[in-house]
Scaffold this active site. Structure first.
Site, PDB file in Angstrom:
ATOM      1  N   SER A  21       0.811  -1.300  -0.009  1.00 15.14           N
ATOM      2  CA  SER A  21       0.148   0.190  -0.177  1.00 15.14           C
ATOM      3  C   SER A  21       0.743   1.163   0.104  1.00 15.14           C
ATOM      4  O   SER A  21       0.418   2.076  -0.639  1.00 15.14           O
ATOM      5  CB  SER A  21      -0.763   0.056   1.159  1.00 15.14           C
ATOM      6  OG  SER A  21      -1.962  -1.038   0.944  1.00 15.14           O
ATOM      7  N   LYS A  70      -8.544  -5.350  11.739  1.00 13.98           N
ATOM      8  CA  LYS A  70      -9.824  -4.848  11.079  1.00 13.98           C
ATOM      9  C   LYS A  70     -11.389  -4.761  11.920  1.00 13.98           C
ATOM     10  O   LYS A  70     -11.805  -3.922  11.829  1.00 13.98           O
ATOM     11  CB  LYS A  70     -10.096  -5.400   9.582  1.00 13.98           C
ATOM     12  CG  LYS A  70      -9.122  -5.043   8.603  1.00 13.98           C
ATOM     13  CD  LYS A  70      -9.566  -6.070   7.354  1.00 13.98           C
ATOM     14  CE  LYS A  70      -8.649  -5.761   6.250  1.00 13.98           C
ATOM     15  NZ  LYS A  70      -9.142  -6.087   4.984  1.00 13.98           N
ATOM     16  N   ASN A  91     -11.345  -0.932   6.996  1.00 20.83           N
ATOM     17  CA  ASN A  91      -9.951  -1.125   6.393  1.00 20.83           C
ATOM     18  C   ASN A  91      -9.414   0.231   6.053  1.00 20.83           C
ATOM     19  O   ASN A  91      -8.386   0.337   5.597  1.00 20.83           O
ATOM     20  CB  ASN A  91      -9.815  -1.955   5.196  1.00 20.83           C
ATOM     21  CG  ASN A  91     -10.466  -1.328   3.868  1.00 20.83           C
ATOM     22  OD1 ASN A  91     -11.314  -0.587   4.158  1.00 20.83           O
ATOM     23  ND2 ASN A  91     -10.015  -1.434   2.908  1.00 20.83           N
ATOM     24  N   ASP A 106     -13.030  -2.831   1.057  1.00 24.08           N
ATOM     25  CA  ASP A 106     -12.647  -4.092   0.419  1.00 24.08           C
ATOM     26  C   ASP A 106     -13.756  -4.651  -0.407  1.00 24.08           C
ATOM     27  O   ASP A 106     -13.552  -5.111  -1.548  1.00 24.08           O
ATOM     28  CB  ASP A 106     -12.540  -5.090   1.559  1.00 24.08           C
ATOM     29  CG  ASP A 106     -11.261  -4.965   2.351  1.00 24.08           C
ATOM     30  OD1 ASP A 106     -10.270  -4.430   1.547  1.00 24.08           O
ATOM     31  OD2 ASP A 106     -10.982  -5.155   3.484  1.00 24.08           O
ATOM     32  N   GLY A 130     -14.467 -20.469   2.502  1.00 25.06           N
ATOM     33  CA  GLY A 130     -13.852 -19.766   3.669  1.00 25.06           C
ATOM     34  C   GLY A 130     -15.146 -18.822   4.247  1.00 25.06           C
ATOM     35  O   GLY A 130     -16.075 -18.493   3.354  1.00 25.06           O
ATOM     36  N   ALA A 131     -15.019 -18.547   5.538  1.00 25.24           N
ATOM     37  CA  ALA A 131     -15.888 -17.883   6.380  1.00 25.24           C
ATOM     38  C   ALA A 131     -15.351 -16.954   7.476  1.00 25.24           C
ATOM     39  O   ALA A 131     -15.962 -16.803   8.203  1.00 25.24           O
ATOM     40  CB  ALA A 131     -17.150 -18.865   6.851  1.00 25.24           C
ATOM     41  N   GLY A 132     -14.085 -16.428   7.122  1.00 21.35           N
ATOM     42  CA  GLY A 132     -13.399 -15.556   8.083  1.00 21.35           C
ATOM     43  C   GLY A 132     -13.614 -14.253   7.544  1.00 21.35           C
ATOM     44  O   GLY A 132     -14.738 -13.825   6.791  1.00 21.35           O
ATOM     45  N   GLY A 133     -12.773 -13.414   8.016  1.00 22.53           N
ATOM     46  CA  GLY A 133     -12.942 -12.052   7.953  1.00 22.53           C
ATOM     47  C   GLY A 133     -13.085 -11.437   6.276  1.00 22.53           C
ATOM     48  O   GLY A 133     -13.929 -10.925   5.911  1.00 22.53           O
ATOM     49  N   ALA A 134     -12.199 -12.172   5.487  1.00 26.07           N
ATOM     50  CA  ALA A 134     -12.075 -11.806   4.110  1.00 26.07           C
ATOM     51  C   ALA A 134     -13.308 -12.214   3.578  1.00 26.07           C
ATOM     52  O   ALA A 134     -14.074 -11.646   2.676  1.00 26.07           O
ATOM     53  CB  ALA A 134     -11.071 -12.396   3.351  1.00 26.07           C
ATOM     54  N   TYR A 225      -2.730 -12.244  -3.149  1.00 30.10           N
ATOM     55  CA  TYR A 225      -2.276 -11.352  -4.131  1.00 30.10           C
ATOM     56  C   TYR A 225      -1.394 -12.216  -5.300  1.00 30.10           C
ATOM     57  O   TYR A 225      -0.687 -11.640  -6.159  1.00 30.10           O
ATOM     58  CB  TYR A 225      -1.239 -10.400  -3.633  1.00 30.10           C
ATOM     59  CG  TYR A 225      -1.647  -9.573  -2.702  1.00 30.10           C
ATOM     60  CD1 TYR A 225      -3.384  -9.428  -2.634  1.00 30.10           C
ATOM     61  CD2 TYR A 225      -1.051  -8.935  -1.441  1.00 30.10           C
ATOM     62  CE1 TYR A 225      -3.781  -8.562  -1.510  1.00 30.10           C
ATOM     63  CE2 TYR A 225      -1.619  -8.388  -0.611  1.00 30.10           C
ATOM     64  CZ  TYR A 225      -3.197  -8.200  -0.586  1.00 30.10           C
ATOM     65  OH  TYR A 225      -3.580  -7.452   0.530  1.00 30.10           O
TER      66      TYR A 225
END
Ligand code: ATR
Length: 275
Positions: A21, A70, A91, A106, A130-134, A225
């Site tokens: 970033s 976050k 974020n 995001d 997946g089922a987390g933060g992202a 990424y």
């Protein structure tokens, strides 16, 4: 050139030294000739309260927030955008005369990374791994756009709660078991697969799902990424459209820059800086 008047922006994460970033935002500041710079701060979880106070105390103009802060930063802010509130994660923080506004860029960034490739998700059948933060930002964004969602997670109960929570947004969302997953993939009923788990960060990680029988039109995305084993395997299985997480990284930054400065971000320059 850093001067007495230079405005400070930054990112709070832990670890953070790998973050791209600073490259992207400093390139955009330079483009506009702004007297501003963007720095990465390695903030330990137990120091997040102090670091957030420092945004006000040092008159930093804005910060990005990344893993693992976050969610935890939310109660430390003065206002939250509706997206940040619904996703349960921030974020991007803007400091406006000592008041801290929390945003989540995001979700928008993810949708933008798809639409710039000509991919529109309304009505598409999408498998989210997946089922987390992202996953929360991705599922929120896709549900808002009217996709039909299937969520698979190693810990099934987390997939079920996510499906229940966002199911009320008008989209059809179901949590799927390992068995359902195999059927869904092999029967060709999926238009897009999105990996939001951390599987693929390391080269030796197993694939987050077996994609051997995916049909070639299935779009395969990874929020990581780089070109992960999943994306590699998808290409080898004949899938013609694969996307890594660099588009989402770019667009969440583009939106953050716009929130902070009110300027129209130099997207291609920021993309080049990331590259
Ligand atoms: P992030 O903010 O990056 O999403 P997170 O909230 O910790 O991080 O979520 C990580 C996700 O990756 C979760 O869905 C997690 O599955 P669990 O809920 O079962 O923990 C998934 N994940 C991490 N390691 C995994 C592994 N070895 N196999 C399968 N899923 C994994």
């Amino acid at each position: 050139m850093i001067k007495g008047s230079t405005a400070i922006y930054g990112i709070f994460g832990n670890p953070v030294s790998h973050s791209k970033s600073p490259l992207m935002h400093n390139a955009a500041f330079r483009y506009f000739g702004l007297d501003a710079c963007y720095v990465a701060f390695d903030v330990l979880p137990e120091r997040l309260d102090q670091a957030t106070q420092a945004i006000r105390a040092l008159n930093m103009r804005g910060v990005n927030i990344t893993v693992p802060h976050k969610e935890r930063i939310m109660p430390l802010l003065d206002y939250l955008s509706p997206e940040a509130e619904a996703i349960g994660a921030v974020n991007t923080v803007k400091n406006s005369q000592g008041l801290l506004y929390g945003y989540n860029t995001d979700a928008w960034g993810f949708i933008q990374s798809l639409s710039e490739r000509g991919i529109y998700v309304k009505g598409k059948r999408i498998l989210v791994l997946g089922a987390g933060g992202a996953a929360r930002a991705v599922v929120y964004a896709l549900a808002k756009e009217g996709a039909v969602l299937f969520i698979y997670n190693r810990t099934a109960q987390k997939a079920e709660s996510l499906a229940l929570e966002y199911g009320s947004m008008g989209s059809i969302i179901s949590a799927v078991s390992q068995k359902d997953l195999e059927d869904l993939v092999s029967l060709g009923g999926i238009d897009m697969v999105i990996n939001t788990t951390s599987l693929g960060l390391k080269a030796e990680d197993p694939l987050p799902c077996d994609i051997g029988s995916l049909n070639p039109n299935t779009i395969v995305c990874d929020l990581i990424y780089k070109r992960t084993p999943l994306l590699q395997a998808a290409s080898e299985a004949g899938c013609t459209t694969t996307l890594d997480g660099s588009g989402m990284l770019l667009w969440q930054g583009v939106y953050a820059f716009q929130i902070w400065t009110g300027l129209t971000p130099p997207v291609e320059l920021m993309r080049e800086a990331l590259r």
